[in-house]
Design a protein around this motif. Structure first.
Motif, PDB file in Angstrom:
ATOM      1  N   SER A 110      52.796  62.532  82.182  1.00 28.49           N
ATOM      2  CA  SER A 110      52.303  62.431  80.799  1.00 28.49           C
ATOM      3  C   SER A 110      52.764  61.116  80.154  1.00 28.49           C
ATOM      4  N   LEU A 111      53.976  60.681  80.477  1.00 28.99           N
ATOM      5  CA  LEU A 111      54.446  59.395  79.954  1.00 28.99           C
ATOM      6  C   LEU A 111      53.590  58.254  80.512  1.00 28.99           C
ATOM      7  N   ALA A 112      53.315  58.310  81.815  1.00 31.85           N
ATOM      8  CA  ALA A 112      52.529  57.242  82.451  1.00 31.85           C
ATOM      9  C   ALA A 112      51.143  57.132  81.811  1.00 31.85           C
ATOM     10  N   HIS A 113      50.500  58.273  81.586  1.00 30.39           N
ATOM     11  CA  HIS A 113      49.169  58.242  80.968  1.00 30.39           C
ATOM     12  C   HIS A 113      49.251  57.867  79.490  1.00 30.39           C
ATOM     13  N   ASP A 114      50.279  58.344  78.831  1.00 29.17           N
ATOM     14  CA  ASP A 114      50.452  58.067  77.403  1.00 29.17           C
ATOM     15  C   ASP A 114      50.681  56.573  77.144  1.00 29.17           C
ATOM     16  N   ASP A 115      51.292  55.891  78.094  1.00 26.39           N
ATOM     17  CA  ASP A 115      51.594  54.470  77.936  1.00 26.39           C
ATOM     18  C   ASP A 115      50.390  53.557  78.192  1.00 26.39           C
ATOM     19  N   MET A 116      49.312  54.125  78.739  1.00 21.72           N
ATOM     20  CA  MET A 116      48.158  53.303  79.136  1.00 21.72           C
ATOM     21  C   MET A 116      47.550  52.595  77.911  1.00 21.72           C
ATOM     22  N   PRO A 117      46.900  51.463  78.141  1.00 19.26           N
ATOM     23  CA  PRO A 117      46.297  50.714  77.037  1.00 19.26           C
ATOM     24  C   PRO A 117      45.370  51.542  76.153  1.00 19.26           C
ATOM     25  N   CYS A 118      44.626  52.485  76.745  1.00 17.73           N
ATOM     26  CA  CYS A 118      43.695  53.259  75.914  1.00 17.73           C
ATOM     27  C   CYS A 118      44.423  54.299  75.060  1.00 17.73           C
ATOM     28  N   MET A 119      45.705  54.544  75.362  1.00 21.80           N
ATOM     29  CA  MET A 119      46.497  55.481  74.548  1.00 21.80           C
ATOM     30  C   MET A 119      47.474  54.672  73.687  1.00 21.80           C
ATOM     31  N   ASP A 120      48.773  54.721  74.002  1.00 20.79           N
ATOM     32  CA  ASP A 120      49.757  54.024  73.162  1.00 20.79           C
ATOM     33  C   ASP A 120      49.919  52.545  73.502  1.00 20.79           C
ATOM     34  N   ASN A 121      49.373  52.139  74.627  1.00 20.60           N
ATOM     35  CA  ASN A 121      49.458  50.741  75.061  1.00 20.60           C
ATOM     36  C   ASN A 121      50.892  50.218  74.992  1.00 20.60           C
ATOM     37  N   ASP A 122      51.768  50.901  75.704  1.00 14.01           N
ATOM     38  CA  ASP A 122      53.177  50.529  75.659  1.00 14.01           C
ATOM     39  C   ASP A 122      53.578  49.813  76.952  1.00 14.01           C
ATOM     40  N   VAL A 123      54.540  48.915  76.840  1.00 15.52           N
ATOM     41  CA  VAL A 123      54.905  48.098  78.002  1.00 15.52           C
ATOM     42  C   VAL A 123      56.308  48.402  78.533  1.00 15.52           C
ATOM     43  N   LEU A 124      57.070  49.190  77.768  1.00 18.35           N
ATOM     44  CA  LEU A 124      58.461  49.452  78.155  1.00 18.35           C
ATOM     45  C   LEU A 124      58.720  50.954  78.177  1.00 18.35           C
ATOM     46  N   ARG A 125      59.317  51.431  79.264  1.00 19.50           N
ATOM     47  CA  ARG A 125      59.569  52.866  79.403  1.00 19.50           C
ATOM     48  C   ARG A 125      60.781  53.054  80.310  1.00 19.50           C
ATOM     49  N   ARG A 126      61.731  53.851  79.866  1.00 21.47           N
ATOM     50  CA  ARG A 126      62.937  54.088  80.648  1.00 21.47           C
ATOM     51  C   ARG A 126      63.573  52.755  81.071  1.00 21.47           C
ATOM     52  N   GLY A 127      63.478  51.774  80.158  1.00 22.68           N
ATOM     53  CA  GLY A 127      64.100  50.479  80.398  1.00 22.68           C
ATOM     54  C   GLY A 127      63.386  49.587  81.405  1.00 22.68           C
ATOM     55  N   LYS A 128      62.197  49.996  81.839  1.00 22.68           N
ATOM     56  CA  LYS A 128      61.452  49.191  82.821  1.00 22.68           C
ATOM     57  C   LYS A 128      60.032  48.951  82.288  1.00 22.68           C
ATOM     58  N   PRO A 129      59.316  47.979  82.896  1.00 22.79           N
ATOM     59  CA  PRO A 129      57.899  47.862  82.556  1.00 22.79           C
ATOM     60  C   PRO A 129      57.189  49.184  82.830  1.00 22.79           C
TER      61      PRO A 129
END
Lengths: 295, 295
Positions: B81-100
């Motif tokens: 869910s984090l991986a999908h949530d971070d996608m550009p079409c969702m939250d478009n996030d670049v940092l997660r658990r201290g990594k890209p």
């Protein structure tokens, strides 16, 4: 077997699957998610996988409630995979089952979420509070999870993604398609078979049948991609060729691909004959349908 | 209870979860899919959900094999869910658990596929050929499927998506977070509880405990989003504020949000006291950890 009897069985089965999906894919899911899921799964599609589940279940005298849940679960997995596969980051397709693709209709975020929710719903449908024996629920979940995960459908998609523009031999192509399409079609047959009592021999035969039609399905898909237009297919024709994807037609040539599809159908028929099961008429005719379809 | 004993239990449990995930998320999955899944799920994360599963299982004398599978399955769902949530079409996030984030590292298509495959793998892990009673396998699948689908996590995400820039009252906010985060945290507790024998009263109490910490977790998340920087969080800080998302801090104010988190922790403790279970020390200390964490 009168073809009319088979067509009647198909029609009745499709109606029941449609009603079951109508009931299990809730319009009321929050924030448009229900609408998006229903758009993706209701009212269209060949429903080959549900038909395979139901035909296999009938061949083994399987429980109807369990079989119908398995039929809908496998269709939900198939529908979610199409929705995700059509996304711009994958195949970037705009036409599916004769309609705009899910992300074109509802946006990419909702399409991804609806796909995710449909995968979860498949396992939800397989695990009702009552009506299906718990051990059978577990077995159906196991078959579906393995067929749709890294070693099955998702793995095949990853190979497909990595293979664009690369020459693949027939063997690598077969491995890709076995995972991408074949394993879930085979699992449909086995999930239906799991709903009844079945000998180990018959299980192996149905597994062989499922493998043969799974491969035949993809060979025919590749043939149709170059011989039919988008209107008949309900999806964009010629896209494998355009995207320089290896296909059975590009690897074997059109005539040899057609001959291969017929050979696989014969293998499927032989597996049914070897199964020792009395009532495999629907499965036999479904094998014909897979090879003779025009969309 | 000596805090050192608890920390030792946490450390040992995390090591076991890591080893189990190492074993169950295969490097050899095709075309880089294994590598992407492992990147998304191994070696990082608070592992709160697995700890809740294991603590609840210990509280009811649950089977270890089943509990470890449940712990890993719920973490796989969380990681996808984090991986999908971070996608550009969702939250478009670049940092997660201290990594890209996953899609930054492997591309959007592989990130979507790896997420899909992790969801399937969760149900695969829950349904081994042997080692866990089939009825328990079915029950664990049921709990996980419902918590992660349209009526749980995916539904919460859809509400979240639709709510950006819209004023939400506390009630609507609570409903969104209950689905988006709370239901899966609660399911973690209940999946652990399902691994042992448990009275109906105790089940209800653990369900109440799970609901309270699920909500507390989100309230604290909203507090940390405005009080911590990205380095401590391991993900982008201040993003809810920037994207004009309603949060407990924006709705209640910072002080009232802090008081609410403490109140929910007390509710969680009370539920444990009401459960009649003797061995709830880990669950109690996990409730403290949820509220006192700084990332």
């Amino acid at each position: 077997m009168d073809a009319g009897v088979f067509e009647h069985w198909v029609k009745r089965s499709l109606q029941e699957v449609e009603l079951a999906l109508e009931a299990w894919v809730p319009e009321a899911a929050p924030a448009g998610l229900g609408e998006a899921m229903r758009y993706a799964v209701l009212g269209a599609g060949k429903r080959l996988r549900p038909l395979l589940v139901l035909a296999a279940a009938e061949a083994v005298g399987g429980e109807r409630e369990a079989a119908m849940r398995a039929a809908c679960a496998v269709e939900l997995i198939h529908a979610y995979s199409l929705a995700h596969d059509d996304m711009p980051c994958m195949d970037n397709d705009v036409l599916r089952r004769g309609k705009p693709t899910l992300h074109v209709q509802y946006g990419e975020a909702q399409a991804m979420l609806a796909g995710d929710a449909m995968q979860a719903l498949a396992f939800d449908v397989l695990t009702p509070d009552t009506g299906v024996a718990p051990a059978l629920q577990a077995r159906l979940c196991r078959l579906l999870a393995r067929a749709s995960g890294y070693d099955g459908m998702a793995g095949g998609q990853a190979i497909d993604l990595a293979s664009v523009g690369k020459p693949l031999g027939e063997r690598a192509l077969r491995d890709m398609h076995r995972r991408k399409t074949g394993v879930l079609l085979q699992a449909s047959v086995l999930m239906g078979a799991a709903c009844g009592d079945i000998s180990e021999t018959a299980w192996t035969s149905l597994s062989d049948y499922g493998a043969a039609i799974g491969l035949a399905f993809q060979v025919v898909d590749d043939i149709l991609d170059v011989t039919q237009d988008s209107e008949v297919l309900g999806k964009t024709a010629g896209k494998d060729q355009d995207s320089n994807k290896p296909t059975y037609v590009s690897v074997l040539g059109l005539d040899a691909a057609r001959a291969y599809a017929l050979q696989l159908r014969d293998q499927a028929h032989k597996a049914l004959a070897d199964s020792g099961l009395a009532d495999t008429a629907w499965l036999s005719l479904l094998a014909d349908k897979v090879v003779e379809r025009d969309n």
